[in-house]
Design an enzyme around this catalytic site. Structure first.
Site, PDB file in Angstrom:
ATOM      1  N   ASP A 196       0.811  -1.216   0.000  1.00 25.15           N
ATOM      2  CA  ASP A 196       0.000   0.000   0.000  1.00 25.15           C
ATOM      3  C   ASP A 196       0.846   1.268   0.000  1.00 25.15           C
ATOM      4  O   ASP A 196       0.314   2.356  -0.167  1.00 25.15           O
ATOM      5  CB  ASP A 196      -0.954   0.002   1.202  1.00 25.15           C
ATOM      6  CG  ASP A 196      -2.366  -0.375   0.793  1.00 25.15           C
ATOM      7  OD1 ASP A 196      -2.600  -0.525  -0.420  1.00 25.15           O
ATOM      8  OD2 ASP A 196      -3.226  -0.510   1.675  1.00 25.15           O
ATOM      9  N   ASP A 397      -1.275 -11.177   7.347  1.00 29.38           N
ATOM     10  CA  ASP A 397      -0.624  -9.886   7.522  1.00 29.38           C
ATOM     11  C   ASP A 397       0.861 -10.122   7.261  1.00 29.38           C
ATOM     12  O   ASP A 397       1.349 -11.242   7.417  1.00 29.38           O
ATOM     13  CB  ASP A 397      -0.812  -9.381   8.952  1.00 29.38           C
ATOM     14  CG  ASP A 397      -2.247  -8.957   9.215  1.00 29.38           C
ATOM     15  OD1 ASP A 397      -3.031  -8.947   8.259  1.00 29.38           O
ATOM     16  OD2 ASP A 397      -2.566  -8.655  10.372  1.00 29.38           O
ATOM     17  N   ASP A 560     -12.413  -7.360   9.494  1.00 30.86           N
ATOM     18  CA  ASP A 560     -12.333  -8.809   9.405  1.00 30.86           C
ATOM     19  C   ASP A 560     -13.547  -9.496  10.038  1.00 30.86           C
ATOM     20  O   ASP A 560     -14.216 -10.315   9.408  1.00 30.86           O
ATOM     21  CB  ASP A 560     -11.019  -9.311  10.028  1.00 30.86           C
ATOM     22  CG  ASP A 560     -10.698  -8.619  11.347  1.00 30.86           C
ATOM     23  OD1 ASP A 560     -11.513  -7.785  11.795  1.00 30.86           O
ATOM     24  OD2 ASP A 560      -9.644  -8.908  11.923  1.00 30.86           O
TER      25      ASP A 560
HETATM   26  O1  LIG Z   1      -3.786   0.948   4.658  1.00 34.66           O
HETATM   27  C1  LIG Z   1      -3.478  -0.167   5.086  1.00 34.66           C
HETATM   28  C2  LIG Z   1      -3.389  -0.476   6.471  1.00 34.66           C
HETATM   29  C3  LIG Z   1      -3.018  -1.762   6.869  1.00 34.66           C
HETATM   30  N1  LIG Z   1      -2.726  -2.709   5.933  1.00 34.66           N
HETATM   31  C4  LIG Z   1      -2.297  -4.067   6.363  1.00 34.66           C
HETATM   32  O2  LIG Z   1      -3.245  -4.631   7.226  1.00 34.66           O
HETATM   33  C5  LIG Z   1      -2.624  -5.545   8.110  1.00 34.66           C
HETATM   34  C6  LIG Z   1      -3.142  -5.365   9.532  1.00 34.66           C
HETATM   35  O3  LIG Z   1      -2.886  -4.078  10.002  1.00 34.66           O
HETATM   36  P1  LIG Z   1      -2.247  -3.784  11.445  1.00 34.66           P
HETATM   37  O4  LIG Z   1      -2.168  -2.325  11.568  1.00 34.66           O
HETATM   38  O5  LIG Z   1      -1.019  -4.575  11.600  1.00 34.66           O
HETATM   39  O6  LIG Z   1      -3.379  -4.296  12.448  1.00 34.66           O
HETATM   40  P2  LIG Z   1      -3.305  -5.403  13.647  1.00 34.66           P
HETATM   41  O7  LIG Z   1      -4.013  -4.853  14.826  1.00 34.66           O
HETATM   42  O8  LIG Z   1      -1.960  -5.919  13.880  1.00 34.66           O
HETATM   43  O9  LIG Z   1      -4.168  -6.510  12.945  1.00 34.66           O
HETATM   44  C7  LIG Z   1      -5.273  -7.216  13.447  1.00 34.66           C
HETATM   45  O10 LIG Z   1      -6.481  -6.462  13.455  1.00 34.66           O
HETATM   46  C8  LIG Z   1      -6.883  -5.941  12.169  1.00 34.66           C
HETATM   47  C9  LIG Z   1      -8.195  -5.205  12.356  1.00 34.66           C
HETATM   48  O11 LIG Z   1      -9.153  -6.020  12.938  1.00 34.66           O
HETATM   49  C10 LIG Z   1      -6.986  -7.074  11.148  1.00 34.66           C
HETATM   50  O12 LIG Z   1      -7.253  -6.535   9.888  1.00 34.66           O
HETATM   51  C11 LIG Z   1      -5.679  -7.832  11.107  1.00 34.66           C
HETATM   52  O13 LIG Z   1      -5.706  -8.856  10.155  1.00 34.66           O
HETATM   53  C12 LIG Z   1      -5.416  -8.390  12.496  1.00 34.66           C
HETATM   54  O14 LIG Z   1      -4.235  -9.163  12.502  1.00 34.66           O
HETATM   55  C13 LIG Z   1      -1.118  -5.328   7.952  1.00 34.66           C
HETATM   56  O15 LIG Z   1      -0.573  -6.391   7.204  1.00 34.66           O
HETATM   57  C14 LIG Z   1      -1.024  -4.042   7.167  1.00 34.66           C
HETATM   58  O16 LIG Z   1       0.084  -4.053   6.313  1.00 34.66           O
HETATM   59  C15 LIG Z   1      -2.824  -2.420   4.571  1.00 34.66           C
HETATM   60  O17 LIG Z   1      -2.557  -3.256   3.730  1.00 34.66           O
HETATM   61  N2  LIG Z   1      -3.202  -1.151   4.177  1.00 34.66           N
HETATM   62 MN   LIG Z   2      -0.236  -6.364  12.768  1.00 40.96          MN
END
Ligand SMILES: O=c1ccn([C@@H]2O[C@H](COP(=O)(O)OP(=O)(O)O[C@H]3O[C@H](CO)[C@@H](O)[C@H](O)[C@H]3O)[C@@H](O)[C@H]2O)c(=O)[nH]1
Ligand SMILES: [Mn+2]
Length: 676
Positions: A196, A397, A560
């Site tokens: 992204d 992720d 999700d």
């Molecule tokens: O504009 C964006 C923002 C995030 N991501 C990706 O989304 C994933 C999850 O984002 P993160 O900020 O790491 O959130 P977490 O809290 O670690 O993630 C948990 O919580 C999120 C929201 O519920 C879920 O989407 C994730 O899969 C879950 O692992 C990562 O791989 C990011 O690279 C994108 O691709 N584009």
């Molecule tokens: Mn994460």
């Protein structure tokens, strides 16, 4: 059957000495048996027989259902009943004994207690019947093992990343390497990275990954390496040998480690290499416009974000990019070459093919809501439809890697099972984390949630979708109904508007449901290039159902969980799959600020869900949900992922009267063995 089991393990190793095959077979049978008879003090097998008869033919069952032993479950239920009686008696007493001196205080505490009591009941109901399902990999190998496993269905694997610094690029490359090296027929899956940020660093890192994978993947296959993420493999204190070529192992291992260290240095220096190269190009090229581009190694301008901000190449402002870094391999094994002076590795009996690897950066324009991860996932879903169009989709992720090379086979046991496989929309794995401090002071492991609540829901319509480590059926992501509720196969007539204007996409949809379809190499010519570019534009989804009834759901922090709800509402079911060693592992926030921010985001998302039309228990949410699932979900819309958080920060995100008692237990055990 034994032959099939061995074939599975040796599928990628074309030949092995007979003695080793024998011993490997023994170990495998043992392991398979352990998995099937995974009886312990708590769980007993719930299903009988090995086959299911459908339409006259009998097909083997691909997973085993286990339930909690009566001697544990009945006293537990009795205890809940006792507590319920105590809670009701307490309420009755409170109602009778009003405090007339402080009525408003009395009323406030009544409201609070009612809420906690309600929440406790919602929490207990699904736990009355926890179910564990154990995938039977040996049965899957038996059924799909012959003819080189050519019958296993295709899988598209989606990895999301944004920023090479905030989400360290070393994690991302290890995730991709673990995917490229996993034990699944190599011509049956494809790996997509969505960047992204649109930075050249990520693209060049993937080019480096493709070249290192040519060594790493055959090495993993030759020596049955586990886990297949090099950073985690080389980081292990001891590396038990499971392969059959122990004689060559130490030498190969040393060399690969050296190559890996060099690979890491190249990855680390990518930013400065790209900057130097670009500076050189920028100063040498006779530019009238004074634009300082970012240059790719082949001398063309990078279409994504530039190191120095420039019109149309800023962060959040660039065209869409699709680069097929590794094309889909042929379906015939390609053995490597024997050791020589230039190449010290003997891969002469090893299949050296690599799976397809694609880099994607969707178009970004100012003024658009890009919908974060959900938006990125939807673009990948569309782009992959024109490139590989596998009937199954796995989502990671960037900080989650494949820890068990059998991990992609396990969910197939649920998806292909003769009982309810075709009505299963997704298979969710628990999330396991590395690097959490031994006391797990911020409750990162979330044991009560992953090993209690999810097993409970598994006994109903299935667990919720948790964002990473999930396998989906593509048709379910497209918003189709499960076969048991749809009359014909897939109805597309009159639905084209829902999916946007691309006819290529709509035409690819019926194929996406065919599990036997094989994936073929692609040629991105002008026509396909234009189609792909259209699917990646910001405006593509305008006026369509993407983000609502199609694909990942938008406008909510917990996209999700809501996406999973939508499928349950349509009548799909889901399955929970935990295996040993853990299928996937990831990193969790290790400092308090980040963890609090994460929990805040989840709790905010959960509250939002409770008051939104996505709340499963509301009548608007459709009629295909079981009532017990509704009730349990109702609770989760308030505290979707926070159950173990109760144990450390009492009542931070919806709690129950039992939270204080669950504290000791969650700290002590992994809870798979006892419903909390
Ligand atoms: O504009 C964006 C923002 C995030 N991501 C990706 O989304 C994933 C999850 O984002 P993160 O900020 O790491 O959130 P977490 O809290 O670690 O993630 C948990 O919580 C999120 C929201 O519920 C879920 O989407 C994730 O899969 C879950 O692992 C990562 O791989 C990011 O690279 C994108 O691709 N584009
Ligand atoms: Mn994460």
């Amino acid at each position: 059957m034994a032959a099939a089991v061995t074939r599975r393990v040796n599928a990628l190793r074309v030949e092995a000495p007979a003695a080793d095959v024998e011993s490997g077979r023994g170990a495998l049978q043992e392991a398979a048996k352990r998995a099937v008879d995974a009886k312990d003090d708590v769980w007993v097998a719930a299903d009988e027989g090995d086959t299911e008869s459908t339409g006259g033919a009998s097909r083997p069952l691909l997973f085993r259902t286990m339930k909690v032993k009566g001697s544990i479950l009945h006293p537990y239920r009795f205890l809940i009943l006792m507590r319920l009686i105590a809670v009701v008696a307490f309420f009755a007493w409170r109602v009778k004994h009003r405090n007339h001196d402080g009525m408003w205080l009395w009323a406030t505490s009544m409201v609070a207690d009612t809420w906690f009591g309600f929440s406790w009941i919602l929490n207990q109901l699904p736990k009355l019947n926890p179910i564990k399902r154990v995938p039977d990999l040996a049965a899957l190998a038996d059924q799909y093992g012959s003819s080189g496993e050519a019958n296993l269905p295709g899988i598209d694997i989606f990895v999301t990343t944004v920023d090479p610094v905030d989400e360290p690029i070393l994690y991302t490359v290890n995730t991709i390497l673990s995917i490229l090296a996993t034990d699944y027929p190599v011509d049956k899956y494809a790996c997509y990275l969505s960047d992204d940020g649109g930075t050249l660093v990520h693209y060049e890192a993937m080019v480096e990954v493709a070249s290192f994978a040519a060594l790493w993947v055959p090495f993993c296959r030759k020596h049955c390496v586990e886990p297949r993420s090099p950073e985690n493999y080389f980081g292990m204190k001891t590396q038990p040998y499971a392969g059959s070529m122990a004689g060559e192992f130490m030498r190969d291992h040393r060399r690969v480690l050296r190559e890996y260290d060099e690979f890491k240095v190249r990855i680390d220096s990518l930013s400065s290499t790209i900057r130097q190269r670009s500076d050189a190009y920028n100063s040498s090229s006779n530019k009238e416009d004074g634009v300082r581009a970012t240059w790719m190694a082949d001398g063309t301008q990078w279409p994504g974000t530039w190191i120095e901000q420039a019109e149309n190449h800023r962060r959040g402002q660039h065209a869409g990019i699709v680069q097929v870094i590794l094309n889909h391999p042929s379906c015939k094994p390609q053995l490597g070459s024997p050791a020589s002076t230039e190449n010290p590795f003997d891969f002469s009996n090893i299949d050296t093919r690599l799976p397809m690897l694609v880099y994607i950066a969707r178009e970004k324009r100012p003024g658009y809501n890009h919908q974060k991860k959900a938006g990125a996932m939807n673009v990948m879903l569309r782009v992959s439809a024109l490139l590989s169009n596998a009937p199954f989709v796995v989502n990671f992720d960037c900080d989650h890697y494949i820890n068990n090379s059998q991990a992609l086979r396990a969910p197939m046991c649920f998806m292909l099972d003769p009982r309810d496989g075709q009505n299963t929309a997704f298979v969710q794995f628990p999330q396991r984390f590395d690097d959490v401090d031994p006391t797990d002071r911020y409750a990162n492991h979330n044991r009560v949630f992953f090993d209690g609540t999810m097993l409970s829901l598994n006994g109903l319509q299935g667990p919720s979708y948790l964002g990473t480590g999930t396998m989906f059926r593509r048709a379910a992501l497209y918003g189709m109904e499960p076969p048991r509720y749809r009359a014909d196969n897939i109805k597309l007539v009159g639905k084209a508007d829902e999916f946007g204007t691309s006819t290529s996409l709509v035409n690819s949809m019926p194929d996406a449901a065919i599990q036997e379809r094989s994936i073929t190499p692609v040629l991105v010519d002008e026509g396909l290039g234009n189609d792909l570019a259209a699917l990646m534009t910001c405006a593509y989804e305008d006026g369509s159902s993407w983000g609502r009834d199609v694909g990942w759901v938008y406008n909510i922090a917990t996209e999700d969980v809501v996406t999973g709800f939508r499928m349950h509402r349509q009548g799909w079911r889901s399955m929970y799959c935990s295996m040993e060693p853990a299928a996937f592992r990831g990193t969790a926030p290790i400092n308090l600020t980040e963890r609090l921010y994460q929990v805040l985001r989840w709790s905010g998302g959960s509250l939002e869900m409770f008051f939104s039309h996505s709340n499963a228990p509301l009548p608007a949410a459709g009629s295909t949900l079981s009532s017990a699932w509704r009730t349990s979900t109702c609770r989760r819309t308030r505290s979707s992922r926070c159950s173990s958080w109760h144990t450390t920060s009492s009542r931070s995100c919806g709690s129950s009267p039992s939270s204080s008692t669950s504290r000791g237990r969650s700290a002590r055990t992994s809870c798979t063995s006892s419903p909390s």
